[in-house]
Design a protein around this motif. Structure first.
Motif, PDB file in Angstrom:
ATOM      1  N   PRO A  43      -7.921  71.281  -3.118  1.00 22.45           N
ATOM      2  CA  PRO A  43      -7.669  72.491  -2.323  1.00 22.45           C
ATOM      3  C   PRO A  43      -8.202  72.323  -0.911  1.00 22.45           C
ATOM      4  O   PRO A  43      -8.938  71.368  -0.617  1.00 22.45           O
ATOM      5  N   SER A  44      -7.854  73.255  -0.021  1.00 25.22           N
ATOM      6  CA  SER A  44      -8.347  73.189   1.360  1.00 25.22           C
ATOM      7  C   SER A  44      -9.865  73.221   1.382  1.00 25.22           C
ATOM      8  O   SER A  44     -10.510  72.469   2.122  1.00 25.22           O
ATOM      9  N   HIS A  45     -10.440  74.097   0.581  1.00 28.40           N
ATOM     10  CA  HIS A  45     -11.887  74.068   0.369  1.00 28.40           C
ATOM     11  C   HIS A  45     -12.244  74.855  -0.892  1.00 28.40           C
ATOM     12  O   HIS A  45     -11.431  75.639  -1.401  1.00 28.40           O
ATOM     13  N   ILE A  46     -13.437  74.599  -1.388  1.00 27.12           N
ATOM     14  CA  ILE A  46     -13.936  75.228  -2.605  1.00 27.12           C
ATOM     15  C   ILE A  46     -15.238  75.947  -2.264  1.00 27.12           C
ATOM     16  O   ILE A  46     -16.103  75.397  -1.572  1.00 27.12           O
ATOM     17  N   ILE A  47     -15.361  77.174  -2.747  1.00 29.30           N
ATOM     18  CA  ILE A  47     -16.598  77.940  -2.570  1.00 29.30           C
ATOM     19  C   ILE A  47     -17.203  78.156  -3.956  1.00 29.30           C
ATOM     20  O   ILE A  47     -16.543  78.706  -4.846  1.00 29.30           O
ATOM     21  N   SER A  48     -18.439  77.731  -4.151  1.00 28.49           N
ATOM     22  CA  SER A  48     -19.108  77.899  -5.446  1.00 28.49           C
ATOM     23  C   SER A  48     -20.187  78.964  -5.349  1.00 28.49           C
ATOM     24  O   SER A  48     -20.498  79.462  -4.267  1.00 28.49           O
ATOM     25  N   SER A  49     -20.721  79.310  -6.497  1.00 21.76           N
ATOM     26  CA  SER A  49     -21.838  80.277  -6.590  1.00 21.76           C
ATOM     27  C   SER A  49     -21.482  81.636  -5.994  1.00 21.76           C
ATOM     28  O   SER A  49     -22.311  82.299  -5.371  1.00 21.76           O
ATOM     29  N   ILE A  50     -20.247  82.069  -6.190  1.00 22.92           N
ATOM     30  CA  ILE A  50     -19.836  83.409  -5.748  1.00 22.92           C
ATOM     31  C   ILE A  50     -20.118  84.404  -6.860  1.00 22.92           C
ATOM     32  O   ILE A  50     -19.661  84.235  -7.989  1.00 22.92           O
ATOM     33  N   GLY A  51     -20.912  85.420  -6.567  1.00 22.40           N
ATOM     34  CA  GLY A  51     -21.237  86.445  -7.559  1.00 22.40           C
ATOM     35  C   GLY A  51     -21.935  85.873  -8.780  1.00 22.40           C
ATOM     36  O   GLY A  51     -21.792  86.390  -9.878  1.00 22.40           O
ATOM     37  N   GLY A  52     -22.704  84.812  -8.593  1.00 23.51           N
ATOM     38  CA  GLY A  52     -23.362  84.122  -9.707  1.00 23.51           C
ATOM     39  C   GLY A  52     -22.783  82.728  -9.808  1.00 23.51           C
ATOM     40  O   GLY A  52     -22.892  81.928  -8.878  1.00 23.51           O
ATOM     41  N   TYR A  53     -22.116  82.438 -10.931  1.00 21.27           N
ATOM     42  CA  TYR A  53     -21.520  81.110 -11.117  1.00 21.27           C
ATOM     43  C   TYR A  53     -20.022  81.103 -10.808  1.00 21.27           C
ATOM     44  O   TYR A  53     -19.301  80.205 -11.239  1.00 21.27           O
ATOM     45  N   GLY A  54     -19.557  82.072 -10.054  1.00 20.53           N
ATOM     46  CA  GLY A  54     -18.140  82.127  -9.711  1.00 20.53           C
ATOM     47  C   GLY A  54     -17.724  81.009  -8.769  1.00 20.53           C
ATOM     48  O   GLY A  54     -18.542  80.453  -8.021  1.00 20.53           O
ATOM     49  N   VAL A  55     -16.437  80.692  -8.800  1.00 25.39           N
ATOM     50  CA  VAL A  55     -15.864  79.627  -7.974  1.00 25.39           C
ATOM     51  C   VAL A  55     -14.538  80.120  -7.390  1.00 25.39           C
ATOM     52  O   VAL A  55     -13.754  80.776  -8.090  1.00 25.39           O
ATOM     53  N   VAL A  56     -14.291  79.811  -6.123  1.00 21.88           N
ATOM     54  CA  VAL A  56     -12.991  80.094  -5.508  1.00 21.88           C
ATOM     55  C   VAL A  56     -12.445  78.812  -4.899  1.00 21.88           C
ATOM     56  O   VAL A  56     -13.129  78.144  -4.114  1.00 21.88           O
ATOM     57  N   ALA A  57     -11.221  78.459  -5.274  1.00 20.08           N
ATOM     58  CA  ALA A  57     -10.498  77.364  -4.624  1.00 20.08           C
ATOM     59  C   ALA A  57      -9.493  77.980  -3.663  1.00 20.08           C
ATOM     60  O   ALA A  57      -8.701  78.842  -4.057  1.00 20.08           O
ATOM     61  N   VAL A  58      -9.536  77.549  -2.410  1.00 16.53           N
ATOM     62  CA  VAL A  58      -8.660  78.093  -1.372  1.00 16.53           C
ATOM     63  C   VAL A  58      -7.598  77.057  -1.021  1.00 16.53           C
ATOM     64  O   VAL A  58      -7.921  75.928  -0.640  1.00 16.53           O
ATOM     65  N   PHE A  59      -6.341  77.460  -1.178  1.00 18.26           N
ATOM     66  CA  PHE A  59      -5.222  76.624  -0.757  1.00 18.26           C
ATOM     67  C   PHE A  59      -4.622  77.281   0.488  1.00 18.26           C
ATOM     68  O   PHE A  59      -3.927  78.290   0.393  1.00 18.26           O
ATOM     69  N   ASP A  60      -4.917  76.705   1.652  1.00 21.59           N
ATOM     70  CA  ASP A  60      -4.615  77.329   2.943  1.00 21.59           C
ATOM     71  C   ASP A  60      -3.452  76.598   3.610  1.00 21.59           C
ATOM     72  O   ASP A  60      -3.526  75.392   3.858  1.00 21.59           O
ATOM     73  N   SER A  61      -2.381  77.337   3.901  1.00 21.42           N
ATOM     74  CA  SER A  61      -1.221  76.736   4.559  1.00 21.42           C
ATOM     75  C   SER A  61      -1.483  76.429   6.026  1.00 21.42           C
ATOM     76  O   SER A  61      -0.786  75.619   6.634  1.00 21.42           O
ATOM     77  N   GLY A  62      -2.464  77.130   6.614  1.00 18.04           N
ATOM     78  CA  GLY A  62      -2.710  76.998   8.038  1.00 18.04           C
ATOM     79  C   GLY A  62      -1.775  77.836   8.885  1.00 18.04           C
ATOM     80  O   GLY A  62      -1.844  77.822  10.117  1.00 18.04           O
TER      81      GLY A  62
END
Length: 383
Positions: A43-62
């Motif tokens: 993915p474009s970038h990954i954010i971890s530790s959201i709201g505890g052990y949450g993870v977000v993968a961002v697929f960004d078209s730009g």
């Protein structure tokens, strides 16, 4: 859309999660497994530790466009696994009996599809949420500054549904699941000798009246807008000390309504009653709400797009007449953003959710992934 090898790998991953379940707020190893899989999806970038052990993968078209969030849950339940297949839970007293192992894997399937066919405009936000079962995960994610900065325009979530034919997509505008909360009520009186109850304040009569009153607050008629169910869950009064008249009691209820408006009205009615009841029996009163699940308020346009996606994929669509009675904390997302929550049939003979015999049907993994990706095609111009 999926190669056979990819479905095999996703199924293997789901069974690995099933064998290593983690309770709400404890999803550390689950999060690590998700992160390891996502890194291969680039993915474009990954954010971890959201709201505890949450993870977000961002697929960004730009390229400017909507930010569309797809959410799955990761946590398991405090239920002992009784199935004997080779991937049964290795953690005593904990198992995936709601299918969150499958929901997580569906999202990873979506990430795999996005890695091959990324958005042409806007962003796809793939959220792996912790602590859904206790109604705390969505709130923690929504409070997290790293999530707030993502600014989703649309939000989508799903749940597998035992009792419905396999792959059938279930939709409903407005409330899809109930507004649910739990209330814990403490009465404080005065303990005394059982032979001299007049010297104490025993909360037993107050508890008795309260339990009876709760049945009068309930109508359990799904067709009514003022549907309400107040269910006694636990009562603690004294102990097996037969020479003692107790002075303390705790009573717990769950409360269910179709809408947040009806929930507020019922809570206000209960609170007024509790104050009067405590005064009547000379008791001190404390109460608190816990495990709060907001109603999933489905946006009409989002539901229409889910229906279109299902039909494009040749899945049967069923529209519910009334909401489901259970709570789902994705409702907090739909209270703040446009979007919808929908269901996918897990089979008419599939054991019920939270049943010790339940196991997520692996045939649904590509179904959920494809449904989410079809929505990406609509909102984000994915190829």
């Amino acid at each position: 859309m999926f190669e056979a090898r990819e479905i095999k790998n996703l199924t293997k991953f789901r069974k690995e999660l099933h064998a290593h379940p983690e309770l709400s707020g404890e999803e550390k190893e689950t999060s690590k497994r998700v992160l390891a899989f996502l890194e291969k999806c680039k993915p474009s970038h990954i954010i971890s530790s959201i709201g505890g052990y949450g993870v977000v993968a961002v697929f960004d078209s730009g390229i400017k466009g909507p930010n569309v969030l797809f959410r799955g849950d990761m946590d398991a339940l405090p239920i002992e696994e009784i199935n004997d297949f080779d991937y049964r839970s290795k953690t005593k007293g904990v198992s995936h009996k709601c299918g969150h192992d499958g929901h997580t894997t569906m999202l990873l399937g979506l990430a795999k599809l996005l890695s091959k066919n990324p958005p042409k405009e806007g962003k796809a936000l793939v959220l792996f949420q912790p602590a859904e079962e206790i109604g705390a995960g969505a709130a923690a994610v929504l409070r997290d500054e790293n999530f707030i900065s993502l600014k989703p325009d649309w939000v989508f979530g799903l749940h597998n549904l035992p009792g419905y034919p396999l792959h059938e997509v279930v939709v409903k505008e407005d409330s899809f699941t109930a507004s649910v909360t739990s209330i814990v009520i403490d009465f404080h009186g005065k303990t005394t000798h059982a032979a001299e109850p007049e010297n104490g304040i025993n909360p037993a009569m107050a508890v008795s009246e309260l339990v009876l009153q709760a049945s009068l607050w309930s109508n359990n008629l799904p067709e009514r807008d003022d549907f309400a169910v107040v269910t006694p869950i636990h009562i603690e009064l004294g102990s097996k000390a037969y020479g003692t008249s107790p002075g303390e009691a705790t009573v717990g209820f769950t409360i269910r309504t179709w809408t947040e408006t009806e929930m507020k009205k019922l809570q206000e009615k209960m609170e007024v009653y509790l104050v009067a009841l405590a005064k009547k029996y000379r008791l001190k009163l404390k109460y608190k709400y816990t495990e709060d699940f907001k109603a999933n308020d489905n946006n009409a346009e989002a539901v229409e797009n889910i229906t279109t996606a299902a039909k494009n994929l040749k899945f049967k669509v069923t529209e519910r007449k009334s909401p489901f009675k259970w709570g789902e904390d994705f409702g907090l997302f739909t209270q703040q953003y446009k979007g919808a929550f929908f269901g996918i049939g897990a089979g008419e003979d599939c054991p019920a959710l939270h049943n010790p015999e339940y196991d997520f049907p692996d045939e649904l993994i590509p179904t959920g992934s494809k449904m989410f990706y079809e929505l990406c095609k609509n909102y984000l111009a994915c190829p």
